[in-house]
Design a protein around this motif. Sequence first.
Motif, PDB file in Angstrom:
ATOM      1  N   GLN A   1       0.867  -1.340   0.116  1.00 41.26           N
ATOM      2  CA  GLN A   1       0.126   0.185  -0.081  1.00 41.26           C
ATOM      3  C   GLN A   1       0.876   1.251  -0.066  1.00 41.26           C
ATOM      4  O   GLN A   1       0.531   2.274  -0.625  1.00 41.26           O
ATOM      5  CB  GLN A   1      -0.948  -0.137   1.195  1.00 41.26           C
ATOM      6  N   GLY A   2       1.914   1.120   0.562  1.00 42.05           N
ATOM      7  CA  GLY A   2       2.874   2.313   0.779  1.00 42.05           C
ATOM      8  C   GLY A   2       3.610   2.659  -0.363  1.00 42.05           C
ATOM      9  O   GLY A   2       4.041   3.904  -0.511  1.00 42.05           O
ATOM     10  N   LEU A   3       4.246   1.679  -0.862  1.00 38.57           N
ATOM     11  CA  LEU A   3       5.497   2.339  -1.853  1.00 38.57           C
ATOM     12  C   LEU A   3       4.794   2.729  -3.102  1.00 38.57           C
ATOM     13  O   LEU A   3       3.974   1.896  -4.021  1.00 38.57           O
ATOM     14  CB  LEU A   3       6.268   0.806  -1.963  1.00 38.57           C
ATOM     15  N   PRO A   4       5.202   3.862  -3.513  1.00 37.95           N
ATOM     16  CA  PRO A   4       4.537   4.275  -5.047  1.00 37.95           C
ATOM     17  C   PRO A   4       5.225   3.742  -6.141  1.00 37.95           C
ATOM     18  O   PRO A   4       4.467   3.962  -7.359  1.00 37.95           O
ATOM     19  CB  PRO A   4       5.098   5.947  -4.691  1.00 37.95           C
ATOM     20  N   TRP A   5       6.620   2.999  -6.196  1.00 38.70           N
ATOM     21  CA  TRP A   5       7.230   2.368  -7.154  1.00 38.70           C
ATOM     22  C   TRP A   5       7.252   3.482  -8.122  1.00 38.70           C
ATOM     23  O   TRP A   5       7.056   3.070  -9.609  1.00 38.70           O
ATOM     24  CB  TRP A   5       6.260   1.316  -7.547  1.00 38.70           C
ATOM     25  N   ASN A   6       7.667   4.801  -8.061  1.00 35.19           N
ATOM     26  CA  ASN A   6       7.637   5.758  -9.081  1.00 35.19           C
ATOM     27  C   ASN A   6       9.131   5.814  -9.719  1.00 35.19           C
ATOM     28  O   ASN A   6       9.933   6.775  -9.574  1.00 35.19           O
ATOM     29  CB  ASN A   6       7.259   7.222  -8.872  1.00 35.19           C
ATOM     30  N   TRP A   7       9.887   4.769  -9.787  1.00 38.55           N
ATOM     31  CA  TRP A   7      11.304   4.576  -9.902  1.00 38.55           C
ATOM     32  C   TRP A   7      11.670   3.341 -10.660  1.00 38.55           C
ATOM     33  O   TRP A   7      10.560   2.137 -10.457  1.00 38.55           O
ATOM     34  CB  TRP A   7      12.346   4.599  -8.903  1.00 38.55           C
ATOM     35  N   GLN A   8      12.654   2.980 -11.418  1.00 41.05           N
ATOM     36  CA  GLN A   8      13.131   1.869 -11.829  1.00 41.05           C
ATOM     37  C   GLN A   8      14.503   1.671 -11.443  1.00 41.05           C
ATOM     38  O   GLN A   8      15.076   0.783 -10.944  1.00 41.05           O
ATOM     39  CB  GLN A   8      12.888   1.692 -13.521  1.00 41.05           C
ATOM     40  N   SER A   9      15.549   2.500 -11.780  1.00 41.04           N
ATOM     41  CA  SER A   9      16.977   2.564 -11.855  1.00 41.04           C
ATOM     42  C   SER A   9      17.163   3.248 -10.378  1.00 41.04           C
ATOM     43  O   SER A   9      16.400   3.833  -9.686  1.00 41.04           O
ATOM     44  CB  SER A   9      17.831   3.293 -12.720  1.00 41.04           C
ATOM     45  N   PHE A  10      18.346   2.948 -10.177  1.00 40.40           N
ATOM     46  CA  PHE A  10      18.747   3.725  -8.777  1.00 40.40           C
ATOM     47  C   PHE A  10      18.857   5.320  -8.608  1.00 40.40           C
ATOM     48  O   PHE A  10      18.219   5.695  -7.610  1.00 40.40           O
ATOM     49  CB  PHE A  10      20.151   3.051  -8.065  1.00 40.40           C
ATOM     50  N   PRO A  11      19.070   5.742  -9.808  1.00 40.95           N
ATOM     51  CA  PRO A  11      19.128   7.184  -9.921  1.00 40.95           C
ATOM     52  C   PRO A  11      17.624   7.556 -10.008  1.00 40.95           C
ATOM     53  O   PRO A  11      17.321   8.637  -9.349  1.00 40.95           O
ATOM     54  CB  PRO A  11      19.781   7.479 -11.134  1.00 40.95           C
ATOM     55  N   ASP A  12      16.754   6.924 -10.426  1.00 39.90           N
ATOM     56  CA  ASP A  12      15.173   7.213 -10.476  1.00 39.90           C
ATOM     57  C   ASP A  12      14.794   7.297  -9.035  1.00 39.90           C
ATOM     58  O   ASP A  12      14.193   8.061  -8.602  1.00 39.90           O
ATOM     59  CB  ASP A  12      14.591   6.235 -11.223  1.00 39.90           C
ATOM     60  N   TYR A  13      15.341   5.981  -8.078  1.00 45.70           N
ATOM     61  CA  TYR A  13      15.063   6.280  -6.659  1.00 45.70           C
ATOM     62  C   TYR A  13      15.323   7.481  -5.885  1.00 45.70           C
ATOM     63  O   TYR A  13      14.378   7.959  -5.227  1.00 45.70           O
ATOM     64  CB  TYR A  13      15.297   4.724  -6.277  1.00 45.70           C
ATOM     65  N   LEU A  14      16.617   7.804  -6.266  1.00 47.90           N
ATOM     66  CA  LEU A  14      17.223   9.137  -5.632  1.00 47.90           C
ATOM     67  C   LEU A  14      16.397  10.110  -5.974  1.00 47.90           C
ATOM     68  O   LEU A  14      16.070  11.115  -5.122  1.00 47.90           O
ATOM     69  CB  LEU A  14      18.657   9.143  -5.685  1.00 47.90           C
ATOM     70  N   ASP A  15      15.864  10.188  -7.257  1.00 48.58           N
ATOM     71  CA  ASP A  15      15.254  11.437  -7.594  1.00 48.58           C
ATOM     72  C   ASP A  15      13.933  11.544  -7.135  1.00 48.58           C
ATOM     73  O   ASP A  15      13.458  12.658  -6.726  1.00 48.58           O
ATOM     74  CB  ASP A  15      15.056  11.456  -9.210  1.00 48.58           C
ATOM     75  N   ALA A  16      13.150  10.489  -6.798  1.00 49.26           N
ATOM     76  CA  ALA A  16      12.031  10.259  -6.255  1.00 49.26           C
ATOM     77  C   ALA A  16      12.034  10.856  -4.751  1.00 49.26           C
ATOM     78  O   ALA A  16      11.384  11.484  -4.358  1.00 49.26           O
ATOM     79  CB  ALA A  16      11.272   8.749  -6.177  1.00 49.26           C
ATOM     80  N   LEU A  17      13.085  10.395  -3.979  1.00 48.46           N
ATOM     81  CA  LEU A  17      13.266  10.964  -2.719  1.00 48.46           C
ATOM     82  C   LEU A  17      13.654  12.413  -2.537  1.00 48.46           C
ATOM     83  O   LEU A  17      13.480  12.913  -1.656  1.00 48.46           O
ATOM     84  CB  LEU A  17      14.510  10.161  -1.976  1.00 48.46           C
ATOM     85  N   GLU A  18      14.392  12.764  -3.623  1.00 45.47           N
ATOM     86  CA  GLU A  18      14.714  14.450  -3.646  1.00 45.47           C
ATOM     87  C   GLU A  18      13.446  15.258  -3.515  1.00 45.47           C
ATOM     88  O   GLU A  18      13.464  16.144  -3.307  1.00 45.47           O
ATOM     89  CB  GLU A  18      15.818  14.692  -4.742  1.00 45.47           C
ATOM     90  N   GLN A  19      12.487  14.528  -4.032  1.00 42.48           N
ATOM     91  CA  GLN A  19      11.151  15.532  -4.154  1.00 42.48           C
ATOM     92  C   GLN A  19      10.394  15.328  -2.681  1.00 42.48           C
ATOM     93  O   GLN A  19       9.359  16.136  -2.729  1.00 42.48           O
ATOM     94  CB  GLN A  19      10.197  14.824  -5.051  1.00 42.48           C
TER      95      GLN A  19
END
Length: 577
Positions: free
Chosen positions: A125-143
Amino acid sequence: MAASEFDLVIRNGTVVDGSGGERFCGDIAVRNGRIAAVGRFSGKGVEEIDATDRVVTPGFVDIHTHYDGHATWTNLLEPSSQHGVTTVVTGNCGVGFAPCRAADRDGLIRLMEGVEDIPEPVMAQGLPWNWQSFPDYLDALEQRQFDIDVATQIPHAPLRVFVMGERALQRDPATQADVAAMQALVQEAIGAGALGFSTSRSLNHKASDGTITPSYAAASDELAGIARGLKRDGRGVLQFISDFDDLDSEFAIVRRMARESGRPLSLSLLQMPNAPGRWRDVLDRVEEARAAGEPIRTQVCGRPVGVMMGLDLSANPYRDCAAYREVAGLKGTARRAALTEPERKSRLLAEFEAARSAAPVPFTRQYSMMYEFDSVPDYEPGADQTIAARAAASGVSPSELLYDVLVERSGVIYIPAANYDGNSMAAIRTMLAHPASVLGLGDGGAHCGLICDASLTTHMLARWADRGAAGCHGEGMMSLEQVVHSLTARTAETVGLTDRGRIAPGLRADFNVIDIDRIGLHRPEAIGDLPGGASRIGQRASGYDATIVAGEVTRRGGIHTGALPGRLVRGSQLQLH
């Protein structure tokens, strides 16, 4: 000059600056999230805190957490942020959620559920999964915005699955092409801001379906090949966990990773009950490696590592009993009322005793390992305080006493499963004092219903720091300066965060203002604030007047102020020398 020269000034505090040097009385000024001045000065602050009779420390840096998912769904990284922590490092033990293709999401959720005791519905329920690569994941956290700063490592298990697919889940050996692909992705992740790479070779790390973490299959060539990826740019750290059942072969991998990367490596060190002397053998190997110039450290915990049991926690000893399952869906007082019905109580105790007859008896069912937590929890209880010993002394059965604690008193049972052989703290004290050791293993965000070792930072102050007037002068005590250094500059430097962990001009303005005579912990409790209303264990602390992140007061008296100055920390610019 403007009426207020600084954003914040902390006045008249006893400053323990994180360096390990002697405390001093002085003021601290903050401008634009950085420390502008330390000492005595005339400039005023927009906000001022009177720290008379208080200790002022840097914010604590916790390098071993598992908020990989939490950071995507919540702004408050509790309980860590309730215990003076202002920076956390995630992605430990080789588990996490990036990189990840859509087809592999369920597998990573099962792995995190099994390894770190985070319920599957919470992550689903909690994970938005708005990433695929690790840089994508960092970009998601940066927001996102947080009450504290978040830094990351790239974990081995999702990396291996991303590259090898089903072959990783089957724990097939990696080919040279697989290793080259993983190495390139680690370089990409560190270039994007990951602090390093983590891996696990522990058989205890299993998914919820019982399968072993994919990283366990990694052989020496695979791990050394990935480690070499850190050497190119001279950035990043390595984090390693193993059971060390085969000490020679496992430590050979550790040394090879350190040599071929040239980067600092830290490994988890615990005194395990099945091999209570092995920690010393591991530490001897670390000393040999360090003497040869290999930058290896141990991550240690400053108290026994234990499981907590309670009716509202993951480790509910009655969960598998039919008499309990019949009323498990009831809430709070209604469930307890049903459990106190004489007929149900009789059945429950009989079923629990029957379950204990199975051999071997799990440690969570051994009365000789169970202790009751009072309102002020005791993390080093005497052998005479076990449920077995107390029952014998009072002439009741252990099952009756356990029922009384859990049902009648809504209590919490503590089972110290590591670092407490023979009810002794001697191993912990030796680990803490060793020059290779650094504090870690709090596991904030993980084991949500089993442990709450994210409160380790507060425990270190309450148990190990000689607090003078507070009357704490127990065996093995360390100076307050030593303990604060271990919580701040030493942990920050271990992972390359050289802009924090000390109170000095130009550094990050993260602080704690502490009433050191009052510092202490409350009894853990279940808190239902995970996605879907699921529970985790929380633990409040006393003694924190204020916690400050980037110059903003985030907590007063332990209560969140609403401020969210915490952000993703990208570590690619930070180099260790």
